[in-house]
Design an enzyme around this catalytic site. Structure first.
Site, PDB file in Angstrom:
ATOM      1  N   ALA A 132      -3.614   7.611  -4.969  1.00 60.60           N
ATOM      2  CA  ALA A 132      -2.502   6.941  -4.750  1.00 60.60           C
ATOM      3  C   ALA A 132      -2.219   5.673  -5.363  1.00 60.60           C
ATOM      4  O   ALA A 132      -2.231   4.837  -4.226  1.00 60.60           O
ATOM      5  CB  ALA A 132      -1.603   7.104  -4.341  1.00 60.60           C
TER       6      ALA A 132
ATOM      7  N   GLY B 211       1.024  -1.257  -0.284  1.00 63.61           N
ATOM      8  CA  GLY B 211       0.298  -0.213  -0.182  1.00 63.61           C
ATOM      9  C   GLY B 211       0.680   1.509   0.046  1.00 63.61           C
ATOM     10  O   GLY B 211       2.367   1.268  -0.573  1.00 63.61           O
ATOM     11  N   ASN B 212       0.668   2.073   0.567  1.00 65.35           N
ATOM     12  CA  ASN B 212       1.417   3.548   0.490  1.00 65.35           C
ATOM     13  C   ASN B 212       0.316   4.857   1.579  1.00 65.35           C
ATOM     14  O   ASN B 212      -0.142   3.962   2.287  1.00 65.35           O
ATOM     15  CB  ASN B 212       1.523   4.488  -1.213  1.00 65.35           C
ATOM     16  CG  ASN B 212       0.012   4.823  -1.453  1.00 65.35           C
ATOM     17  OD1 ASN B 212      -1.019   5.629  -1.282  1.00 65.35           O
ATOM     18  ND2 ASN B 212      -0.442   3.967  -2.942  1.00 65.35           N
ATOM     19  N   TYR B 213       1.079   5.804   1.453  1.00 69.75           N
ATOM     20  CA  TYR B 213       0.739   6.315   2.737  1.00 69.75           C
ATOM     21  C   TYR B 213      -0.412   7.311   2.873  1.00 69.75           C
ATOM     22  O   TYR B 213      -0.556   8.446   3.336  1.00 69.75           O
ATOM     23  CB  TYR B 213       1.462   7.468   2.797  1.00 69.75           C
ATOM     24  CG  TYR B 213       3.285   6.437   4.061  1.00 69.75           C
ATOM     25  CD1 TYR B 213       2.839   6.174   4.530  1.00 69.75           C
ATOM     26  CD2 TYR B 213       4.088   7.089   3.272  1.00 69.75           C
ATOM     27  CE1 TYR B 213       3.522   5.783   5.244  1.00 69.75           C
ATOM     28  CE2 TYR B 213       5.717   5.939   4.060  1.00 69.75           C
ATOM     29  CZ  TYR B 213       5.214   5.528   4.698  1.00 69.75           C
ATOM     30  OH  TYR B 213       6.006   4.444   6.146  1.00 69.75           O
ATOM     31  N   SER B 214      -1.074   7.333   1.926  1.00 69.95           N
ATOM     32  CA  SER B 214      -2.132   8.412   0.930  1.00 69.95           C
ATOM     33  C   SER B 214      -3.272   7.884   2.113  1.00 69.95           C
ATOM     34  O   SER B 214      -3.479   7.132   2.243  1.00 69.95           O
ATOM     35  CB  SER B 214      -2.899   8.126  -0.636  1.00 69.95           C
ATOM     36  OG  SER B 214      -3.877   9.000  -0.530  1.00 69.95           O
TER      37      SER B 214
END
Ligand code: PMT
Length: 399
Positions: free
Chosen positions: A275, A207-210
């Protein structure tokens, strides 16, 4: 709200006690309020309280008890600049959805030409029941604005979704409807927000930090300016409050792709703020991968590029807006993304800038357009940044 005429419909729900505060809040903002109550609403709060607050007799019956005067639901429906039904019980929702005109409130609703705002209030299981949800869906499809109930402790002492939205927030939603320039009225905007999660096994993902904050701010601003918003959201903990925002929750890039491809043909514009993970694991393990002492290799395969796919099917009158989150060669990379994905303009934000990008409440952007135009903005709240982006969208849509 100065001079706006509000018909406030009150139904039989314990949340009816909040209607007194709601009336005061509307009047404080300069509105004129006429209360219409269902017979069972009067069991929860007295018409005397409501007429004392509004300075107008409450309308509840088709005929006045003492002299048989007829109360015209048609006149009331035409008088209103907005009708607000708060609290709206499951019973009244059902009647409104199916045109059962057996009381003054529903007949008023059926003859009302003004925008209608509905704030449901009921126990969590009643709210979750498929029939209630279907009725809400029907009411939405008739163009009504549904003000989603909040989660919390209910009259039954159970916890869950069903509490009527707070009066101040209801007033804010109605007044923002009147206040904002409705430049995006009759426009449909698709917005993507948040991260995507690409499953490795049942407990792990890439995943990512969005956080979704930027995309949700865009959805809110578009809705405030009159647009019908289709928000396709990755896994985030944010709530949507504006009734003109319809939310589709997705998890993976493929799910986001499927939703957006379905929605874009009917839209006037899309803003791609999510994102999206560019890669996903080739294999998804059915069971949790167990630790052992060997190295582990994960083979990744490319995800569909959603913005690029829209760029290919975009019609001349449709607009496509992308974001670029960069760490280096920022403008050059953003410009080449705009070309490659056939975007009309791209919003560049940098991870190098303090207070910009992921998770924070602020952002600093540069808008680069197809025609070579470049506009740089200072550090602002994400809501204000969303306002700048939507101004550009309105300009490019020639509204
Ligand atoms: O959610 P927040 O915490 O508020 O943070 C906001 C944000 C930083 C996520 C947002 O402002 C932002 O920059 N979003 C885009 C991030 C990104 O993925 O940029 P990119 O340069 O990798 O992608 C370029 C564009 O293509 C983006 O519009 C993206 O949505 C889109 N894309 C990317 C990959 C893919 N497979 N499909 C896409 O549609």
């Amino acid at each position: 709200m100065k001079g706006k005429k509000i018909v406030l419909g009150i139904t039989g729900s314990i949340a009816a006690y909040k209607a007194a505060y709601l009336v005061r809040a509307f009047i404080k903002k300069g509105a004129e309020v006429q209360v219409v109550m269902t017979p069972s609403a009067k069991e929860f709060i007295t018409p005397v309280t409501m007429s004392a607050l509004t300075g107008k007799p409450v309308v509840s019956e088709f005929f006045a008890a003492n002299d048989g005067t007829w109360h015209s639901h048609v006149d009331l429906g035409l008088w209103a600049d907005a009708m607000v039904i708060a609290p709206a019980s499951a019973n009244t929702l059902g009647k409104m959805a199916h045109g059962v005109a057996d009381n003054m409130l529903v007949t008023c609703y059926l003859s009302c030409k003004a925008p209608v705002f509905i704030a449901p209030a009921m126990d969590l299981d009643m709210f979750a029941h498929p029939s209630t949800q279907r009725n809400l869906e029907l009411l939405r499809s008739y163009g009504n604005h549904i003000i989603e109930p909040a989660e919390g402790e209910l009259a039954s002492h159970l916890q869950g979704k069903g509490r009527m939205e707070e009066p101040d927030r209801i007033v804010e939603i109605v007044s923002s409807f009147f206040a904002s320039e409705q430049r995006l009225q009759k426009k449909k905007i698709v917005i993507t927000a948040g991260p995507t999660y690409e499953k490795i096994d049942p407990v792990r993902f890439i995943g990512n930090y969005s956080s979704g904050k930027m995309g949700f701010a865009l959805a809110e601003v578009c809705a405030e300016r009159g647009a019908e918003v289709e928000l396709v959201a990755g896994p985030v903990s944010l709530k949507t409050v504006h009734p003109a925002i319809r939310r589709t929750n997705v998890e993976s890039a493929q799910e986001m792709y499927d939703a957006v491809i379905r929605l874009y043909p009917d839209a006037d514009a899309a803003i791609m703020c999510a994102a999206v993970a560019d890669y996903r694991p080739q294999e998804r393990a059915e069971k949790k991968i167990k630790r052992n002492t060997d190295d582990m290799t994960l083979t990744l395969v490319p995800n569909p590029d959603i913005a690029a796919a829209l760029g290919k099917i975009k019609r001349p009158e449709q607009l496509l807006v992308g974001f670029a989150l960069e760490t280096d060669n920022e403008e050059q990379n953003a410009l080449s993304k705009m070309q490659r994905k056939n975007l009309d303009f791209i919003v560049l934000n940098s991870l190098q800038e303090p207070g910009a990008g992921f998770r924070c409440d602020t952002n600093r952007i540069t808008i680069l357009s197809r025609d070579g135009e470049k506009q740089t903005f200072g550090l602002k709240s994400k809501k204000e940044v969303a306002g700048d982006i939507v101004d550009k969208l309105i300009e490019k849509l020639h509204l």
